[in-house]
Design an enzyme around this catalytic site. Structure first.
Site: not given
Ligand code: BDR
Ligand code: CA
Length: 333
Positions: A11, A16, A259-260
């Site tokens: 997304d 990402d 994160h991703d």
């Molecule tokens: C996740 O939520 C999204 O905002 C980021 O892309 C990540 O995948 C973190 O909670």
């Molecule tokens: Ca994401």
């Protein structure tokens, strides 16, 4: 060693984008077969356009982008399920600060998503036609995969492993109970996690991804690359640092969780994760804890184990891995 075949589901989304870029730059390790898009950080039209922009930035126009679900399976039908998180603010200069801009600061894409095929159908066709098992990297809400699996459960025989960014044990963001990707489509997450008793399924929990961050020093190193990829990665890192400082201060100042990208680093080197347990995980669908990942860590639990839960990250290793992979952009084919 044979390259691992990957399907991404994103997304896009600043983190990402960096995750996808790191996989596309790991040309000796991965072959990315396609990138499915979903509503999450932004509407699916935006996340699709943003993904196309990233593909063009990396000159990988041969990789298909397949537009997927515009809405969660059920969540938006239930008006009691409200996000409880500030997603935007204004800084001292009047600049709008958010985690994910409507459009990534890259040229508008010239390429288009695949025509007349939905991500869920593409998953089914691609998986069923593949002799080699494929690894899925899911870094957005899990709607597309849930639709595909419910339609054609036999796709599981063609999956090597699933790696997901989602959930949290002691850390949450969208509500006091839930992490964004799971909160956004809890029913899809519930369905997706149910396959983890049949194929290996690993989840990067927020507890781990909050330790998977870049800093201003990393951004400076990326900018020194003096190319469009380094500049974009630096800008996104700096803007995420600002967003976290203002909207969601973590234990440490001036850090930006990416994160991703932890999913990709984990596939390249699992030792980037310093605590992982194989346990039963459920998703709460509805009610006050909507989207919560319930981790059963009772020693005597009889529940079927379905998730390799990742809780903690070697932050220095993550930073070094991610930045040095982005540095490969100087040798991009
Ligand atoms: C996740 O939520 C999204 O905002 C980021 O892309 C990540 O995948 C973190 O909670
Ligand atoms: Ca994401």
């Amino acid at each position: 060693m044979a390259k691992r075949k990957l399907i991404f589901d994103v997304d896009t989304g600043s983190d990402d984008a960096l995750a996808l870029m790191s996989a596309l730059l790991s040309e000796n390790e991965f072959e990315v077969l396609g990138v499915c898009t979903v509503s999450g950080n932004r509407d699916v039209d935006n996340t699709t356009e943003n993904t196309l922009r990233v593909i063009e930035l990396l000159h990988k126009e041969h990789i298909p982008v397949i537009k997927g679900a515009s809405r969660p399976l059920i969540a938006k039908l239930d008006y009691t399920r409200h996000i409880n998180q500030q997603l935007e603010t204004v800084d001292e200069n009047g600049e709008i600060i958010s985690y994910h801009a409507e459009y990534l600061p890259l040229p508008a894409a010239k390429i288009k998503p695949l025509e007349k095929v939905h991500a869920a159908s593409w998953y089914i066709q691609t998986l069923l036609n593949s002799e080699e098992k494929i690894t899925l990297v899911l870094t957005g809400p899990l709607t597309n995969f849930a639709l595909a699996y419910r339609t054609a459960p036999e796709i599981l025989d063609h999956i090597a492993e699933i790696v997901i960014m989602g959930g949290g044990k002691n850390q949450t963001n969208s509500t006091s109970a839930s992490e964004f990707n799971i909160f956004f489509d809890p029913e899809a997450a519930f369905i997706t996690l149910s396959v983890g008793s049949k194929v290996p399924l690993t989840m990067m929990m927020l507890d781990a991804t909050h330790q998977a961050y870049l800093t201003y020093e990393d951004a400076a190193r990326l900018r020194k690359l003096n190319n469009a990829i380094g500049e974009f990665a630096a800008v996104e890192t700096e803007s995420r640092i600002k967003a976290y400082n203002l909207l969601q201060p973590l234990g440490k100042k001036d850090i930006a969780p990416i994160h991703d990208a932890l999913c990709v680093m984990y596939l390249l080197d699992p030792t980037v994760i310093t605590k992982k347990e194989f346990l039963h995980v459920d998703v709460v669908c509805g009610g006050i804890a909507n989207g919560q990942t319930l981790i059963d860590n009772r020693r005597a639990s009889q529940a079927i184990k379905n998730v390799h839960v990742c809780y903690s990250t070697d932050s220095d290793k993550f930073r070094e891995m991610l930045v040095s992979i982005l540095e490969k952009s100087n040798y991009l084919h």
